[in-house]
Design a protein around this motif. Structure first.
Motif, mmCIF file in Angstrom:
data_model
loop_
_atom_site.group_PDB
_atom_site.id
_atom_site.type_symbol
_atom_site.label_atom_id
_atom_site.label_comp_id
_atom_site.label_asym_id
_atom_site.label_seq_id
_atom_site.Cartn_x
_atom_site.Cartn_y
_atom_site.Cartn_z
ATOM 1 N N LYS A 47 -4.533 -47.425 0.945
ATOM 2 C CA LYS A 47 -4.302 -46.249 1.776
ATOM 3 C C LYS A 47 -4.145 -46.635 3.241
ATOM 4 C CE LYS A 47 -6.963 -43.088 -1.109
ATOM 5 N NZ LYS A 47 -8.209 -42.291 -1.176
ATOM 6 N N LEU A 48 -5.049 -47.478 3.709
ATOM 7 C CA LEU A 48 -5.008 -47.930 5.096
ATOM 8 C C LEU A 48 -3.713 -48.685 5.385
ATOM 9 C CD1 LEU A 48 -6.428 -48.226 7.828
ATOM 10 C CD2 LEU A 48 -7.578 -50.252 6.909
ATOM 11 N N ARG A 49 -3.340 -49.527 4.480
ATOM 12 C CA ARG A 49 -2.106 -50.306 4.628
ATOM 13 C C ARG A 49 -0.881 -49.373 4.676
ATOM 14 N NH1 ARG A 49 -0.004 -53.946 0.059
ATOM 15 N NH2 ARG A 49 1.961 -54.557 0.945
ATOM 16 N N HIS A 50 -0.877 -48.378 3.793
ATOM 17 C CA HIS A 50 0.228 -47.425 3.747
ATOM 18 C C HIS A 50 0.318 -46.633 5.067
ATOM 19 C CE1 HIS A 50 3.058 -44.532 2.138
ATOM 20 N NE2 HIS A 50 2.251 -43.563 2.543
ATOM 21 N N ILE A 51 -0.812 -46.151 5.553
ATOM 22 C CA ILE A 51 -0.845 -45.392 6.812
ATOM 23 C C ILE A 51 -0.368 -46.259 7.969
ATOM 24 C CG2 ILE A 51 -2.388 -44.301 8.496
ATOM 25 C CD1 ILE A 51 -4.083 -43.398 6.049
ATOM 26 N N ALA A 52 -0.831 -47.498 8.003
ATOM 27 C CA ALA A 52 -0.444 -48.407 9.083
ATOM 28 C C ALA A 52 1.062 -48.670 9.060
ATOM 29 C CB ALA A 52 -1.217 -49.719 8.963
ATOM 30 N N LYS A 53 1.585 -48.861 7.887
ATOM 31 C CA LYS A 53 3.026 -49.116 7.753
ATOM 32 C C LYS A 53 3.826 -47.887 8.179
ATOM 33 C CE LYS A 53 4.910 -52.128 4.543
ATOM 34 N NZ LYS A 53 5.209 -52.544 3.164
ATOM 35 N N GLU A 54 3.363 -46.711 7.751
ATOM 36 C CA GLU A 54 4.023 -45.454 8.088
ATOM 37 C C GLU A 54 4.066 -45.221 9.593
ATOM 38 O OE1 GLU A 54 2.244 -41.822 6.642
ATOM 39 O OE2 GLU A 54 3.424 -42.002 4.802
ATOM 40 N N ARG A 55 2.944 -45.482 10.242
ATOM 41 C CA ARG A 55 2.813 -45.232 11.683
ATOM 42 C C ARG A 55 3.244 -46.420 12.538
ATOM 43 N NH1 ARG A 55 -3.089 -42.296 12.004
ATOM 44 N NH2 ARG A 55 -2.621 -40.631 10.557
ATOM 45 N N LYS A 56 3.572 -47.529 11.872
ATOM 46 C CA LYS A 56 3.933 -48.773 12.576
ATOM 47 C C LYS A 56 2.827 -49.157 13.563
ATOM 48 C CE LYS A 56 8.755 -48.058 11.902
ATOM 49 N NZ LYS A 56 9.902 -47.336 12.341
ATOM 50 N N GLU A 57 1.623 -49.196 13.013
ATOM 51 C CA GLU A 57 0.424 -49.456 13.798
ATOM 52 C C GLU A 57 -0.445 -50.455 13.040
ATOM 53 O OE1 GLU A 57 -2.892 -46.625 15.998
ATOM 54 O OE2 GLU A 57 -1.576 -45.782 14.485
ATOM 55 N N LYS A 58 -1.211 -51.242 13.745
ATOM 56 C CA LYS A 58 -2.079 -52.216 13.092
ATOM 57 C C LYS A 58 -3.262 -51.506 12.434
ATOM 58 C CE LYS A 58 -0.913 -56.017 16.066
ATOM 59 N NZ LYS A 58 -1.408 -57.116 16.876
ATOM 60 N N MET A 59 -3.690 -52.042 11.295
ATOM 61 C CA MET A 59 -4.810 -51.452 10.563
ATOM 62 C C MET A 59 -6.079 -51.445 11.411
ATOM 63 S SD MET A 59 -4.366 -52.633 6.592
ATOM 64 C CE MET A 59 -4.031 -54.358 6.849
ATOM 65 N N SER A 60 -6.297 -52.492 12.175
ATOM 66 C CA SER A 60 -7.507 -52.566 12.993
ATOM 67 C C SER A 60 -7.519 -51.480 14.064
ATOM 68 C CB SER A 60 -7.639 -53.946 13.633
ATOM 69 O OG SER A 60 -6.544 -54.212 14.479
ATOM 70 N N ARG A 61 -6.363 -51.130 14.605
ATOM 71 C CA ARG A 61 -6.285 -50.062 15.613
ATOM 72 C C ARG A 61 -6.641 -48.705 14.988
ATOM 73 N NH1 ARG A 61 -5.910 -52.495 20.620
ATOM 74 N NH2 ARG A 61 -4.472 -54.232 20.418
ATOM 75 N N ILE A 62 -6.188 -48.502 13.776
ATOM 76 C CA ILE A 62 -6.507 -47.256 13.071
ATOM 77 C C ILE A 62 -8.010 -47.164 12.836
ATOM 78 C CG2 ILE A 62 -6.214 -45.981 10.910
ATOM 79 C CD1 ILE A 62 -3.348 -47.197 10.810
ATOM 80 N N LEU A 63 -8.610 -48.256 12.372
ATOM 81 C CA LEU A 63 -10.059 -48.270 12.143
ATOM 82 C C LEU A 63 -10.815 -48.059 13.449
ATOM 83 C CD1 LEU A 63 -10.348 -51.185 9.578
ATOM 84 C CD2 LEU A 63 -10.639 -48.741 9.142
ATOM 85 N N ASP A 64 -10.392 -48.699 14.530
ATOM 86 C CA ASP A 64 -11.031 -48.515 15.836
ATOM 87 C C ASP A 64 -11.039 -47.041 16.233
ATOM 88 O OD1 ASP A 64 -11.857 -51.062 16.518
ATOM 89 O OD2 ASP A 64 -10.030 -51.553 17.618
ATOM 90 N N ARG A 65 -9.887 -46.399 16.102
ATOM 91 C CA ARG A 65 -9.766 -44.999 16.496
ATOM 92 C C ARG A 65 -10.670 -44.110 15.641
ATOM 93 N NH1 ARG A 65 -5.294 -43.201 14.754
ATOM 94 N NH2 ARG A 65 -3.993 -44.748 15.764
ATOM 95 N N LEU A 66 -10.685 -44.353 14.327
ATOM 96 C CA LEU A 66 -11.536 -43.558 13.435
ATOM 97 C C LEU A 66 -13.022 -43.705 13.780
ATOM 98 C CD1 LEU A 66 -9.772 -44.191 10.018
ATOM 99 C CD2 LEU A 66 -9.906 -42.028 11.243
ATOM 100 N N ILE A 67 -13.426 -44.899 14.086
ATOM 101 C CA ILE A 67 -14.833 -45.155 14.434
ATOM 102 C C ILE A 67 -15.187 -44.495 15.757
ATOM 103 C CG2 ILE A 67 -16.500 -46.949 15.067
ATOM 104 C CD1 ILE A 67 -15.013 -48.714 12.937
ATOM 105 N N GLU A 68 -14.273 -44.569 16.738
ATOM 106 C CA GLU A 68 -14.522 -43.945 18.046
ATOM 107 C C GLU A 68 -14.637 -42.435 17.927
ATOM 108 O OE1 GLU A 68 -11.385 -45.364 20.557
ATOM 109 O OE2 GLU A 68 -12.303 -47.345 20.766
ATOM 110 N N GLU A 69 -13.896 -41.846 16.992
ATOM 111 C CA GLU A 69 -13.919 -40.395 16.817
ATOM 112 C C GLU A 69 -15.192 -39.910 16.120
ATOM 113 O OE1 GLU A 69 -10.327 -39.500 14.714
ATOM 114 O OE2 GLU A 69 -9.069 -39.861 16.476
ATOM 115 N N MET A 70 -15.888 -40.799 15.434
ATOM 116 C CA MET A 70 -17.125 -40.421 14.736
ATOM 117 C C MET A 70 -18.220 -40.151 15.760
ATOM 118 S SD MET A 70 -17.164 -43.137 11.619
ATOM 119 C CE MET A 70 -18.739 -42.607 11.016
ATOM 120 N N GLU A 71 -19.036 -39.178 15.482
ATOM 121 C CA GLU A 71 -20.161 -38.851 16.365
ATOM 122 C C GLU A 71 -21.445 -39.377 15.746
ATOM 123 O OE1 GLU A 71 -20.404 -34.871 17.771
ATOM 124 O OE2 GLU A 71 -18.244 -34.650 17.746
ATOM 125 N N PHE A 72 -22.262 -40.007 16.568
ATOM 126 C CA PHE A 72 -23.546 -40.530 16.099
ATOM 127 C C PHE A 72 -24.674 -39.786 16.742
ATOM 128 C CE2 PHE A 72 -20.694 -44.098 15.351
ATOM 129 C CZ PHE A 72 -21.054 -44.434 14.074
#
Length: 72
Positions: A47-72
């Motif tokens: 799923k992550l690979r597919h999203i990254a390919k679709e958005r032409k974005e690195k997988m690590s950048r997607i994970l970074d953004r998702l983690i930053e959006e999480m509230e602790f």
């Protein structure tokens, strides 16, 4: 500058101030990229690979953004 204006600027830039404080305290820059190895379920990886390919974005950048959006 007036005190209210200083408070407003500090509130707007709180994220950056916290990063600088952490750098002063630890000597490590919070924006520095760290290379690590993780284990993911194959389905999540695909799923992550597919999203990254679709958005032409690195997988690590997607994970970074998702983690930053999480509230602790």
């Amino acid at each position: 500058m007036r005190w209210k204006e200083i408070e407003r600027i500090m509130k707007e830039d709180e994220k950056w101030l916290n990063m600088l404080e952490e750098y002063d305290r630890t000597g490590k820059l919070p924006l520095e990229r760290v290379r690590r190895s993780f284990t993911l379920k194959r389905t999540n990886y695909e799923k992550l690979r597919h999203i990254a390919k679709e958005r032409k974005e690195k997988m690590s950048r997607i994970l970074d953004r998702l983690i930053e959006e999480m509230e602790f």
